[in-house]
Design an enzyme around this catalytic site. Structure first.
Site, short mmCIF file in Angstrom:
data_model
loop_
_atom_site.label_atom_id
_atom_site.label_comp_id
_atom_site.label_asym_id
_atom_site.label_seq_id
_atom_site.Cartn_x
_atom_site.Cartn_y
_atom_site.Cartn_z
N PRO A 192 0.79 -1.23 0.00
CA PRO A 192 0.00 0.00 0.00
C PRO A 192 0.83 1.29 0.00
CG PRO A 192 -0.09 -1.09 2.14
CD PRO A 192 0.54 -2.05 1.19
N ASN A 193 0.31 2.24 -0.74
CA ASN A 193 0.85 3.61 -0.83
C ASN A 193 2.12 3.72 -1.68
OD1 ASN A 193 -1.18 4.84 0.89
ND2 ASN A 193 -0.20 3.70 2.54
N ARG B 76 5.11 11.12 -2.39
CA ARG B 76 4.86 10.75 -0.99
C ARG B 76 6.14 10.93 -0.16
NH1 ARG B 76 4.80 4.59 1.22
NH2 ARG B 76 4.13 5.05 3.33
N ASN C 8 8.17 -5.62 -1.19
CA ASN C 8 8.09 -4.46 -0.31
C ASN C 8 6.65 -4.41 0.16
OD1 ASN C 8 8.05 -2.10 1.07
ND2 ASN C 8 9.01 -0.85 -0.54
C1 DQA Z 1 8.48 1.01 3.51
C2 DQA Z 1 8.62 1.19 5.02
C3 DQA Z 1 7.29 0.97 5.72
O1 DQA Z 1 7.43 1.16 7.12
C4 DQA Z 1 6.26 1.96 5.21
O2 DQA Z 1 5.00 1.69 5.79
C5 DQA Z 1 6.16 1.99 3.72
C6 DQA Z 1 7.38 1.88 2.93
C7 DQA Z 1 9.78 1.35 2.75
O3 DQA Z 1 9.91 0.94 1.61
O4 DQA Z 1 10.65 2.04 3.30
O5 DQA Z 1 5.09 2.21 3.16
O6 DQA Z 1 8.18 -0.37 3.25
#
Ligand code: DQA
Length: 148
Positions: A12-13, A20, A76
């Site tokens: 997600p995201n 972001r 990831n």
């Molecule tokens: C992340 C680290 C995670 O804690 C965070 O919630 C993310 C990105 C990273 O790639 O650094 O969304 O996985």
């Protein structure tokens, strides 16, 4: 001999990369990272599939479907890293060797990010190198496949 097949999954995201929190995640978009991974994979003769989802269940389904179809998984899991027993169980069930990756160094950030629920079922973790984590993971995935 068929080419080595590696599945990259993004949680997600990560579709928002580029805009972001660039001070943490950089200005490179996920599409840019995908192109760089594809170029390196092509130079190594490796085939890759690269996907992103904001939905835990969709990620679980993709991991399940990877069984027998992919030689290695690079994941990831983003925020699900810290919360998802479902992703952990799917990685275990799939029996596909997995490499956990993060753009940021999760161990140098908030306490709740220090714990990864998937780390113990992955062969190893690469965190803190920005987009380079994705490129390093390609070598790691090829090596875990070979030593699987
Ligand atoms: C992340 C680290 C995670 O804690 C965070 O919630 C993310 C990105 C990273 O790639 O650094 O969304 O996985």
């Amino acid at each position: 001999m068929r080419p080595v097949k590696i599945l990259y999954l993004n949680g997600p995201n990560l579709n928002l990369l580029g805009t972001r929190q660039p001070e943490i995640y950089g200005r490179t978009t996920l599409a840019d990272i995908e192109s760089e991974v594809r170029a390196k994979a092509a130079s190594l003769g490796v085939s890759i599939d690269f996907r992103q989802s904001n939905h835990e269940g969709e990620l679980v389904t993709w991991i399940q479907e990877a069984r027998g179809r992919f030689d290695a998984l690079v994941i990831n899991a983003a925020a699900y890293t810290h919360t998802s027993v479902a992703l952990r169980d799917a990685i275990t069930a799939s029996e596909v060797p997995a490499v956990e990756i993060h753009l940021s160094n999760i161990h140098a950030r908030e306490e709740f990010r220090h714990r990864s629920l998937i780390a113990a079922v992955c062969r190893g973790q690469i965190a803190g190198f920005g987009k380079t984590s994705y490129l390093l993971a390609l070598n790691a995935a090829i090596s875990v496949k070979v030593n699987a």
